[in-house]
Motif scaffolding. Structure first.
Motif, PDB file in Angstrom:
ATOM      1  N   TRP A 120       0.811  -1.216   0.000  1.00 61.67           N
ATOM      2  CA  TRP A 120       0.000   0.000   0.000  1.00 61.67           C
ATOM      3  C   TRP A 120       0.847   1.271   0.000  1.00 61.67           C
ATOM      4  O   TRP A 120       0.511   2.233  -0.682  1.00 61.67           O
ATOM      5  CB  TRP A 120      -0.917   0.024   1.229  1.00 61.67           C
ATOM      6  N   LEU A 121       1.922   1.273   0.779  1.00 65.11           N
ATOM      7  CA  LEU A 121       2.708   2.498   0.936  1.00 65.11           C
ATOM      8  C   LEU A 121       3.954   2.521   0.057  1.00 65.11           C
ATOM      9  O   LEU A 121       4.607   3.557  -0.055  1.00 65.11           O
ATOM     10  CB  LEU A 121       3.115   2.687   2.405  1.00 65.11           C
ATOM     11  N   GLY A 122       4.298   1.389  -0.533  1.00 54.77           N
ATOM     12  CA  GLY A 122       5.457   1.356  -1.426  1.00 54.77           C
ATOM     13  C   GLY A 122       6.794   1.374  -0.729  1.00 54.77           C
ATOM     14  O   GLY A 122       7.810   1.704  -1.340  1.00 54.77           O
ATOM     15  N   LEU A 123       6.830   1.006   0.558  1.00 53.12           N
ATOM     16  CA  LEU A 123       8.078   1.004   1.311  1.00 53.12           C
ATOM     17  C   LEU A 123       8.793  -0.334   1.146  1.00 53.12           C
ATOM     18  O   LEU A 123       8.164  -1.358   0.914  1.00 53.12           O
ATOM     19  CB  LEU A 123       7.800   1.273   2.793  1.00 53.12           C
ATOM     20  N   THR A 124      10.113  -0.301   1.251  1.00 55.27           N
ATOM     21  CA  THR A 124      10.900  -1.526   1.162  1.00 55.27           C
ATOM     22  C   THR A 124      11.011  -2.147   2.543  1.00 55.27           C
ATOM     23  O   THR A 124      11.476  -1.503   3.488  1.00 55.27           O
ATOM     24  CB  THR A 124      12.312  -1.229   0.621  1.00 55.27           C
ATOM     25  N   LEU A 125      10.567  -3.395   2.674  1.00 57.85           N
ATOM     26  CA  LEU A 125      10.628  -4.087   3.950  1.00 57.85           C
ATOM     27  C   LEU A 125      11.913  -4.895   4.055  1.00 57.85           C
ATOM     28  O   LEU A 125      12.328  -5.549   3.100  1.00 57.85           O
ATOM     29  CB  LEU A 125       9.420  -5.010   4.123  1.00 57.85           C
ATOM     30  N   ALA A 126      12.534  -4.841   5.216  1.00 58.85           N
ATOM     31  CA  ALA A 126      13.740  -5.628   5.486  1.00 58.85           C
ATOM     32  C   ALA A 126      13.353  -6.864   6.283  1.00 58.85           C
ATOM     33  O   ALA A 126      12.369  -6.861   7.025  1.00 58.85           O
ATOM     34  CB  ALA A 126      14.751  -4.796   6.258  1.00 58.85           C
ATOM     35  N   THR A 127      14.119  -7.935   6.135  1.00 57.79           N
ATOM     36  CA  THR A 127      13.819  -9.177   6.844  1.00 57.79           C
ATOM     37  C   THR A 127      14.764  -9.424   8.012  1.00 57.79           C
ATOM     38  O   THR A 127      14.462 -10.235   8.887  1.00 57.79           O
ATOM     39  CB  THR A 127      13.888 -10.380   5.893  1.00 57.79           C
ATOM     40  N   GLU A 128      15.901  -8.739   8.040  1.00 58.60           N
ATOM     41  CA  GLU A 128      16.827  -8.849   9.157  1.00 58.60           C
ATOM     42  C   GLU A 128      17.810  -7.690   9.080  1.00 58.60           C
ATOM     43  O   GLU A 128      17.925  -7.027   8.054  1.00 58.60           O
ATOM     44  CB  GLU A 128      17.587 -10.178   9.129  1.00 58.60           C
ATOM     45  N   ALA A 129      18.501  -7.446  10.182  1.00 59.95           N
ATOM     46  CA  ALA A 129      19.469  -6.355  10.201  1.00 59.95           C
ATOM     47  C   ALA A 129      20.435  -6.559  11.355  1.00 59.95           C
ATOM     48  O   ALA A 129      20.194  -7.362  12.260  1.00 59.95           O
ATOM     49  CB  ALA A 129      18.761  -5.009  10.347  1.00 59.95           C
ATOM     50  N   THR A 130      21.519  -5.825  11.315  1.00 60.74           N
ATOM     51  CA  THR A 130      22.436  -5.706  12.441  1.00 60.74           C
ATOM     52  C   THR A 130      22.352  -4.276  12.945  1.00 60.74           C
ATOM     53  O   THR A 130      22.487  -3.330  12.159  1.00 60.74           O
ATOM     54  CB  THR A 130      23.883  -6.032  12.016  1.00 60.74           C
ATOM     55  N   ALA A 131      22.103  -4.109  14.226  1.00 59.37           N
ATOM     56  CA  ALA A 131      21.943  -2.769  14.787  1.00 59.37           C
ATOM     57  C   ALA A 131      23.232  -1.968  14.623  1.00 59.37           C
ATOM     58  O   ALA A 131      24.320  -2.451  14.938  1.00 59.37           O
ATOM     59  CB  ALA A 131      21.570  -2.858  16.262  1.00 59.37           C
ATOM     60  N   ALA A 132      23.103  -0.749  14.110  1.00 59.44           N
ATOM     61  CA  ALA A 132      24.268   0.109  13.894  1.00 59.44           C
ATOM     62  C   ALA A 132      24.220   1.374  14.742  1.00 59.44           C
ATOM     63  O   ALA A 132      25.256   1.999  14.983  1.00 59.44           O
ATOM     64  CB  ALA A 132      24.369   0.495  12.419  1.00 59.44           C
ATOM     65  N   GLY A 133      23.033   1.777  15.184  1.00 57.52           N
ATOM     66  CA  GLY A 133      22.925   2.999  15.965  1.00 57.52           C
ATOM     67  C   GLY A 133      21.548   3.153  16.559  1.00 57.52           C
ATOM     68  O   GLY A 133      20.598   2.447  16.177  1.00 57.52           O
ATOM     69  N   LEU A 134      21.428   4.073  17.515  1.00 60.60           N
ATOM     70  CA  LEU A 134      20.174   4.315  18.222  1.00 60.60           C
ATOM     71  C   LEU A 134      19.734   5.760  17.995  1.00 60.60           C
ATOM     72  O   LEU A 134      20.550   6.684  18.054  1.00 60.60           O
ATOM     73  CB  LEU A 134      20.345   4.074  19.724  1.00 60.60           C
ATOM     74  N   LEU A 135      18.443   5.940  17.764  1.00 62.97           N
ATOM     75  CA  LEU A 135      17.864   7.266  17.606  1.00 62.97           C
ATOM     76  C   LEU A 135      16.806   7.471  18.685  1.00 62.97           C
ATOM     77  O   LEU A 135      15.954   6.612  18.899  1.00 62.97           O
ATOM     78  CB  LEU A 135      17.229   7.420  16.223  1.00 62.97           C
ATOM     79  N   PHE A 136      16.864   8.630  19.352  1.00 63.87           N
ATOM     80  CA  PHE A 136      15.904   8.979  20.398  1.00 63.87           C
ATOM     81  C   PHE A 136      15.198  10.272  19.983  1.00 63.87           C
ATOM     82  O   PHE A 136      15.683  11.376  20.262  1.00 63.87           O
ATOM     83  CB  PHE A 136      16.603   9.180  21.738  1.00 63.87           C
ATOM     84  N   PRO A 137      14.059  10.169  19.292  1.00 62.96           N
ATOM     85  CA  PRO A 137      13.369  11.379  18.831  1.00 62.96           C
ATOM     86  C   PRO A 137      12.437  11.972  19.882  1.00 62.96           C
ATOM     87  O   PRO A 137      11.984  11.294  20.800  1.00 62.96           O
ATOM     88  CB  PRO A 137      12.570  10.870  17.631  1.00 62.96           C
ATOM     89  N   THR A 138      12.171  13.257  19.705  1.00 62.31           N
ATOM     90  CA  THR A 138      11.138  13.974  20.443  1.00 62.31           C
ATOM     91  C   THR A 138      10.444  14.877  19.433  1.00 62.31           C
ATOM     92  O   THR A 138      11.107  15.494  18.602  1.00 62.31           O
ATOM     93  CB  THR A 138      11.737  14.837  21.568  1.00 62.31           C
ATOM     94  N   VAL A 139       9.114  14.946  19.482  1.00 58.22           N
ATOM     95  CA  VAL A 139       8.368  15.765  18.531  1.00 58.22           C
ATOM     96  C   VAL A 139       7.766  16.977  19.227  1.00 58.22           C
ATOM     97  O   VAL A 139       7.065  16.838  20.231  1.00 58.22           O
ATOM     98  CB  VAL A 139       7.253  14.952  17.843  1.00 58.22           C
TER      99      VAL A 139
END
Length: 216
Positions: A116-135
């Motif tokens: 529906w949205l046209g996004l690419t889905l990943a099936t696995e990954a290795t964590a490379a970094g952390l993001l801590f957002p605030t809106v």
């Protein structure tokens, strides 16, 4: 990139905007993670419904294509409240709320993030970094000088999992692996970010930040 924070912090915003920039989307809400012998952290998707608010769909440019699908008779996840379906049919884009204050959101099957949205889905990954957002709606997107640390409260346990309760009590109340996981993730680069309601400005900051973490 693993995005962490309380409800409403901007985790889904971060995930959608990075995916819109071409990053693979592993999961919207939560993931399975385990430490490896080499000190890395392997991450796999948690196949649950993805809740994305009406306002966020509109801000990220996905609303119209979702509404077209609904008007054509296609179905979103059955956990979606009927009033959300009606809002999509009527073309209403403003966020909807329960009396208790919880937002009512469209609920997507995981594969619909692709179909529906046209996004690419990943099936696995290795964590490379952390993001801590605030809106903050009126803020300018910017990196924050905030060395926010990862804690065990960022890891789901039997006591904190509210959406998929462990009714058979198969998950141990104490998880010794959680401390090791938090320690390994805590060694990764991490960035705190202030996001706004300007999706394009948010996307530019997020992509630059994620790219810089990967370069490091």
């Amino acid at each position: 990139m693993l995005t962490l924070g309380d409800k409403g912090a901007g985790k889904t915003t971060t995930a959608l905007l990075l995916a819109r920039q071409g990053w693979g989307l592993l999961a919207n809400d939560r993931v399975f993670a385990r430490t490896e012998a080499d000190g890395s952290v392997k991450v796999l998707p948690w196949p649950s419904a993805a809740a994305i608010g009406l306002g966020l769909l509109d801000a990220t440019g996905f609303y119209d294509q979702v509404r077209e699908r609904v008007l054509a008779g296609e179905q979103l996840h059955p956990t979606q409240h009927p009033s959300v379906t009606e809002a999509l049919r009527d073309g209403r884009r403003a966020p909807m709320w329960k009396p208790a204050g919880k937002e009512l959101k469209p609920q997507f099957f995981p594969d619909q993030l692709s179909t529906w949205l046209g996004l690419t889905l990943a099936t696995e990954a290795t964590a490379a970094g952390l993001l801590f957002p605030t809106v903050t709606a009126t803020a300018s997107p910017v990196l924050l000088d905030d060395d926010r640390a990862l804690t065990e409260s960022d890891v789901f346990t039997r006591t904190t999992e509210d959406r998929y309760p462990d009714i058979f009590q198969l998950t141990p109340a104490a998880n010794p692996a959680a401390a090791d996981l938090v320690d390994q993730l805590g060694r990764l680069p991490r960035r705190s970010l202030m996001l706004s309601h300007d999706a394009d400005a948010n996307a530019a900051l997020l992509a630059k930040t994620a790219d810089n973490i990967m370069a490091d």
